[in-house]
Design a protein around this motif. Structure first.
Motif, PDB file in Angstrom:
ATOM      1  N   CYS A   1       0.334   2.538  -5.332  1.00 28.31           N
ATOM      2  CA  CYS A   1      -1.120   2.563  -5.532  1.00 28.31           C
ATOM      3  C   CYS A   1      -1.507   3.486  -6.684  1.00 28.31           C
ATOM      4  O   CYS A   1      -2.407   3.168  -7.475  1.00 28.31           O
ATOM      5  CB  CYS A   1      -1.813   3.010  -4.239  1.00 28.31           C
ATOM      6  SG  CYS A   1      -1.737   1.809  -2.886  1.00 28.31           S
TER       7      CYS A   1
ATOM      8  N   LEU B   1      -6.011  -4.737   0.674  1.00 32.53           N
ATOM      9  CA  LEU B   1      -4.874  -4.936  -0.227  1.00 32.53           C
ATOM     10  C   LEU B   1      -3.617  -5.263   0.567  1.00 32.53           C
ATOM     11  O   LEU B   1      -2.846  -6.165   0.200  1.00 32.53           O
ATOM     12  CB  LEU B   1      -4.656  -3.684  -1.075  1.00 32.53           C
ATOM     13  CG  LEU B   1      -3.450  -3.677  -2.012  1.00 32.53           C
ATOM     14  CD1 LEU B   1      -3.552  -4.805  -3.033  1.00 32.53           C
ATOM     15  CD2 LEU B   1      -3.338  -2.326  -2.723  1.00 32.53           C
ATOM     16  N   ALA B   2      -3.417  -4.558   1.675  1.00 29.43           N
ATOM     17  CA  ALA B   2      -2.255  -4.818   2.527  1.00 29.43           C
ATOM     18  C   ALA B   2      -2.290  -6.238   3.083  1.00 29.43           C
ATOM     19  O   ALA B   2      -1.272  -6.946   3.109  1.00 29.43           O
ATOM     20  CB  ALA B   2      -2.207  -3.804   3.669  1.00 29.43           C
TER      21      ALA B   2
ATOM     22  N   SER C   1      -5.696  11.041   1.530  1.00 25.21           N
ATOM     23  CA  SER C   1      -5.282   9.915   2.378  1.00 25.21           C
ATOM     24  C   SER C   1      -5.611  10.217   3.834  1.00 25.21           C
ATOM     25  O   SER C   1      -5.991  11.335   4.185  1.00 25.21           O
ATOM     26  CB  SER C   1      -3.783   9.632   2.210  1.00 25.21           C
ATOM     27  OG  SER C   1      -3.005  10.775   2.515  1.00 25.21           O
TER      28      SER C   1
ATOM     29  N   THR D   1       2.440   5.977   4.182  1.00 19.68           N
ATOM     30  CA  THR D   1       1.120   5.465   3.822  1.00 19.68           C
ATOM     31  C   THR D   1       0.252   5.426   5.067  1.00 19.68           C
ATOM     32  O   THR D   1       0.701   5.721   6.168  1.00 19.68           O
ATOM     33  CB  THR D   1       1.218   4.073   3.168  1.00 19.68           C
ATOM     34  OG1 THR D   1      -0.041   3.737   2.581  1.00 19.68           O
ATOM     35  CG2 THR D   1       1.622   3.005   4.177  1.00 19.68           C
TER      36      THR D   1
ATOM     37  N   LEU E   1      -6.838   6.943  -0.839  1.00 18.42           N
ATOM     38  CA  LEU E   1      -6.212   5.853  -0.097  1.00 18.42           C
ATOM     39  C   LEU E   1      -6.962   5.736   1.224  1.00 18.42           C
ATOM     40  O   LEU E   1      -6.926   6.647   2.045  1.00 18.42           O
ATOM     41  CB  LEU E   1      -4.735   6.170   0.145  1.00 18.42           C
ATOM     42  CG  LEU E   1      -3.856   5.076   0.749  1.00 18.42           C
ATOM     43  CD1 LEU E   1      -3.719   3.886  -0.194  1.00 18.42           C
ATOM     44  CD2 LEU E   1      -2.474   5.640   1.080  1.00 18.42           C
TER      45      LEU E   1
ATOM     46  N   VAL F   1       0.825  -1.210   0.000  1.00 22.82           N
ATOM     47  CA  VAL F   1       0.000   0.000   0.000  1.00 22.82           C
ATOM     48  C   VAL F   1       0.862   1.264   0.000  1.00 22.82           C
ATOM     49  O   VAL F   1       0.427   2.321   0.448  1.00 22.82           O
ATOM     50  CB  VAL F   1      -0.979   0.011   1.197  1.00 22.82           C
ATOM     51  CG1 VAL F   1      -2.083  -1.001   0.982  1.00 22.82           C
ATOM     52  CG2 VAL F   1      -0.255  -0.253   2.519  1.00 22.82           C
TER      53      VAL F   1
ATOM     54  N   VAL G   1      -3.260   2.953   6.007  1.00 28.28           N
ATOM     55  CA  VAL G   1      -4.468   2.163   5.747  1.00 28.28           C
ATOM     56  C   VAL G   1      -4.885   1.429   7.031  1.00 28.28           C
ATOM     57  O   VAL G   1      -5.129   0.231   7.029  1.00 28.28           O
ATOM     58  CB  VAL G   1      -4.283   1.174   4.578  1.00 28.28           C
ATOM     59  CG1 VAL G   1      -4.099   1.906   3.254  1.00 28.28           C
ATOM     60  CG2 VAL G   1      -3.106   0.228   4.825  1.00 28.28           C
TER      61      VAL G   1
ATOM     62  N   GLY H   1      -6.271   2.280  -2.834  1.00 31.98           N
ATOM     63  CA  GLY H   1      -5.604   1.384  -1.891  1.00 31.98           C
ATOM     64  C   GLY H   1      -6.352   1.316  -0.577  1.00 31.98           C
ATOM     65  O   GLY H   1      -6.997   2.286  -0.185  1.00 31.98           O
ATOM     66  N   ASN H   2      -6.261   0.154   0.110  1.00 31.12           N
ATOM     67  CA  ASN H   2      -6.946   0.007   1.397  1.00 31.12           C
ATOM     68  C   ASN H   2      -6.309  -1.109   2.228  1.00 31.12           C
ATOM     69  O   ASN H   2      -5.339  -1.753   1.805  1.00 31.12           O
ATOM     70  CB  ASN H   2      -8.442  -0.251   1.199  1.00 31.12           C
ATOM     71  CG  ASN H   2      -8.723  -1.494   0.372  1.00 31.12           C
ATOM     72  OD1 ASN H   2      -7.817  -2.276   0.070  1.00 31.12           O
ATOM     73  ND2 ASN H   2      -9.979  -1.707  -0.002  1.00 31.12           N
ATOM     74  N   ASN H   3      -6.880  -1.372   3.392  1.00 26.79           N
ATOM     75  CA  ASN H   3      -6.351  -2.364   4.311  1.00 26.79           C
ATOM     76  C   ASN H   3      -6.420  -3.771   3.718  1.00 26.79           C
ATOM     77  O   ASN H   3      -5.510  -4.588   3.930  1.00 26.79           O
ATOM     78  CB  ASN H   3      -7.131  -2.299   5.625  1.00 26.79           C
ATOM     79  CG  ASN H   3      -6.514  -3.123   6.728  1.00 26.79           C
ATOM     80  OD1 ASN H   3      -6.861  -4.288   6.908  1.00 26.79           O
ATOM     81  ND2 ASN H   3      -5.598  -2.534   7.484  1.00 26.79           N
TER      82      ASN H   3
END
Length: 441
Positions: A25, A275-276, A133, A428, A198, A20, A430, A271-273
């Protein structure tokens, strides 16, 4: 503490952070071919616009800005980037400004004024790209008439200490600040605007991330008032007057769905949690763990959430869970801490200390709880490690884990035991990551 498990957990967390990275992203979602900008499959003919501007705000503002400058090249006219103190860096075409987080200050108001003045000069023939973000709510503030920055700072601090959720906190912010709750879209109109977002919010609701500055607001003055009453928060004369006028309809509500100002707006989640966690799971599998992603939507009181994580860990340790050993259980989200003591430490450190208490005596189990932005609460640490020996390590140096938890002083406890997680600013944001490892005996 098992050194291998500790190293594995940190490696898994690092992979989640890399996934992320804000620039990554942007590059995944945005590209430019000739005079055409492509965002998540949607095409924008850049020849239609007289000017293209970028305005970034949040903890990831610098990385997102560098990427958009790279993608757009000479097509980008200029812009602004507002980020947290210590997170700034030089950009080619965008002016950088730093302000305070999590409680806004005078610099946050100055940043809000700069953005307001910038957007006042844009025209219907321009394109404005917003890079949004987590942390943007505090970093960018433009108080409503009659509201001071001290009003906003005081109520922000009071709600946080009372254990209010991010949704509740942002409902208050939306009605105290002219940028939030669709206000930024109103400022940008009649320019066309695109928001690249994000997410640092559970479930990724666009009207909550950074207090939803470019999307219709779903909350009302009535919701704001209910939150104040439920948490028994005292308000200043300015906020009291604003609430009264809002409830009586003397002043207008935040922009809602169907408002003309949203006719020229588009929004993309980059992007987000989740994806992480996906990338963390891949890394854990490569390290030899049998993996499971439990949830990316963990909420609740940090110490209570930790009890649930500890219960799952005990079942895994005792062979009750169907997941074979060695196991890696992953989760993400954003908990809260209701401050009743006088200590320091964020939600991740508090969760880790509670987990250590609950899993005392268990062998070869470990939790890494850390914020993806590299900061947990007001500390310079991302979070902490905890395992079945956390209590014993404290006892060996005359520390009472229960007493430290009661005083909301997890930071001091883990500082003494050497179990804090430090990454430095990651660029970043998230939310938080929880990594549970259970190894063979």
């Amino acid at each position: 503490m098992n050194a291998k498990m500790r190293n594995d957990a940190y490696s898994i967390f690092s992979e989640a952070i890399a996934a992320v990275d804000p620039a990554a992203c942007i590059y995944r979602s945005v590209s430019k071919k000739d005079n055409e900008l492509i965002i998540s499959g949607e095409k924008y003919d850049l020849s239609r616009y007289d000017n293209i501007y970028a305005i970034a705000f949040g903890k990831a503002a610098i990385s997102m800005s560098k990427a958009i400058e790279d993608v757009l090249g000479d097509s980008l006219s200029s812009g602004l980037a507002v980020t947290k103190y210590g997170f700034g860096n030089c950009l080619s075409k965008m002016q950088v400004f730093e302000s305070n987080h999590p409680v806004p200050d005078d610099s946050s108001v100055k940043a809000g004024q700069m953005v307001h003045d910038f957007l006042e000069k844009t025209q219907a023939s321009d394109l404005v790209i917003f890079l949004i973000s987590g942390g943007g709510s505090a970093l960018l503030t433009y108080p409503r008439k009659g509201i001071t920055i001290s009003d906003i700072a005081r109520i922000t601090d009071s709600l946080m200490r009372a254990g209010a959720t991010i949704d509740e906190l942002n409902t208050a912010r939306k009605h105290l600040c002219s940028i939030k709750g669709g206000g930024l879209a109103k400022m940008a109109f009649p320019s066309e605007s695109v928001s690249l977002i994000l997410s640092d919010v559970v479930g990724d609701p666009l009207d909550v991330i950074a207090s939803g500055p470019t999307v219709p607001d779903t909350s009302s003055f009535g919701d704001f008032n209910e939150i104040i009453e439920r948490y028994e928060i005292g308000v200043t004369m300015g906020i009291g007057g604003l609430l009264e006028d809002g409830l009586e309809g003397v002043i207008e509500e935040t922009p809602k769905a169907g408002d003309y100002i949203f006719e020229k707006t588009s929004h993309y989640l980059v992007g987000n949690n989740s994806l992480a966690l996906q990338e963390a799971e891949i890394r854990a599998s490569k390290l030899g763990y049998n993996t499971m992603v439990m949830s990316s939507s963990i909420v609740g009181e940090a110490r209570e959430v930790a009890k649930v994580l500890a219960a799952i860990t005990r079942e895994e340790r005792h062979g009750v869970s169907p997941l074979p050993l060695p196991a890696c259980i992953l989760a993400g989200g954003e908990t809260t801490v209701t401050m009743k003591g006088n200590g320091s430490g964020g939600r991740c450190q508090e969760a880790a200390l509670s987990f250590g208490i609950e899993t005392s005596g268990l062998h070869n189990v470990l939790l890494l709880a850390a914020g993806t932005d590299g900061n947990d609460g007001t500390t310079d640490y991302a979070g902490a490690f905890a395992d079945g020996e956390t209590l014993e390590r404290g006892k060996s140096i005359q520390l009472d884990a229960h007493a430290y938890l009661s005083d909301n002083n997890s930071y001091a406890y883990f500082k003494e035991t050497g179990d804090l997680v430090k990454t430095g600013p990651t660029g970043t944001n998230v939310m938080d990551i929880y990594i549970i490892l259970v190894d063979m005996f």
